[in-house]
Design a protein around this motif. Structure first.
Motif, short mmCIF file in Angstrom:
data_model
loop_
_atom_site.label_atom_id
_atom_site.label_comp_id
_atom_site.label_asym_id
_atom_site.label_seq_id
_atom_site.Cartn_x
_atom_site.Cartn_y
_atom_site.Cartn_z
N MET A 43 37.85 59.23 98.98
CA MET A 43 38.33 60.56 98.16
C MET A 43 38.01 59.93 96.57
O MET A 43 37.92 58.91 96.00
N TRP A 44 37.00 61.16 96.01
CA TRP A 44 36.53 61.08 94.94
C TRP A 44 35.48 59.88 94.48
O TRP A 44 35.11 59.34 93.29
N GLY A 45 35.05 59.19 95.64
CA GLY A 45 33.99 58.01 95.66
C GLY A 45 34.64 56.77 95.17
O GLY A 45 33.79 55.81 94.87
N VAL A 46 36.16 56.65 94.86
CA VAL A 46 36.54 55.43 94.32
C VAL A 46 37.89 54.95 94.93
O VAL A 46 38.29 53.93 94.86
N ASP A 47 38.48 56.05 95.85
CA ASP A 47 39.83 55.78 96.24
C ASP A 47 39.83 55.69 97.88
O ASP A 47 39.05 56.51 98.32
N ARG A 48 40.70 55.08 98.50
CA ARG A 48 41.00 55.19 99.86
C ARG A 48 41.48 56.51 100.30
O ARG A 48 42.35 57.38 99.35
N TYR A 96 44.68 56.90 97.75
CA TYR A 96 45.55 55.82 97.31
C TYR A 96 44.82 54.82 97.11
O TYR A 96 43.33 54.47 97.39
N TYR A 97 45.32 53.71 96.35
CA TYR A 97 44.52 52.26 96.29
C TYR A 97 45.78 51.18 95.84
O TYR A 97 46.62 51.54 95.66
N PHE A 98 45.31 49.99 96.12
CA PHE A 98 45.99 48.75 95.99
C PHE A 98 45.68 48.22 94.35
O PHE A 98 44.54 48.59 94.03
N LEU A 99 46.65 47.59 94.07
CA LEU A 99 46.66 46.98 92.67
C LEU A 99 46.99 45.69 92.74
O LEU A 99 48.10 45.27 93.42
N ARG A 100 46.47 44.75 91.84
CA ARG A 100 46.89 43.05 92.03
C ARG A 100 48.10 42.74 91.00
O ARG A 100 48.41 41.84 91.18
#
Length: 154
Positions: free
Chosen positions: A125-130, A104-108
């Motif tokens: 996760m995949w080097g870019v996600d939480r 998961y990740y957050f967006l503004r």
């Protein structure tokens, strides 16, 4: 009594729980049917999961959003609005089964291009996600936007 499936080993209390919930259905069929309905029987075993983000100092005029493998059906990713709790804190609540894990990740804003940049040290996760992993209890994941710093608002 134990029954071993490809998913898990069911023991006495688990089998009794499943049979108790499905006794009308199972009265006229063999115990092996428990294996077929295993997923349905234990689907209610889920826990409350709260995702929180501290947006203090972030330009987010339209609120805060979250996306992940839990926001849409069958693991599809949708952008979901988060609830404004005040003081720059936003939350999103859902229920997930123990052992579930994903990203998961957050967006503004409600825009795929306006996602947070998760630092490499916590982008598991995949080097870019939480990453989340659901224990056998209610859980909260609370972070400062774009940071590995946990917030005190769990």
């Amino acid at each position: 009594m134990k029954i071993t499936t490809g998913k898990a080993t069911l023991a006495g209390a688990e089998i009794s729980h499943c049979l108790g919930r499905n006794k009308t259905l199972l009265r006229s069929v063999a115990l092996s049917i428990v294996l077929l309905f295993y997923g349905v029987c234990f689907a209610e075993t889920s826990f409350n999961v709260t995702f929180k983000v501290d947006m203090t100092g972030v330009d987010n005029q339209d609120g805060a959003y979250i996306t992940g493998s839990f926001t849409g059906p069958e693991g599809q990713w949708y952008i979901a609005p988060m609830t404004d709790e005040g003081n720059g804190i936003y939350s999103y609540e859902t229920s997930l089964n123990p052992g579930a894990e994903g990203a998961y990740y957050f967006l503004r804003e409600n825009d795929w291009g306006l996602r947070e940049r998760v630092p490499a040290v916590c982008a598991l996760m995949w080097g870019v996600d939480r990453k989340y992993i659901i224990p056998e209890a209610d859980v909260a994941y609370a972070f400062k936007y774009g940071s590995c710093n946990e917030t005190g608002s769990k």
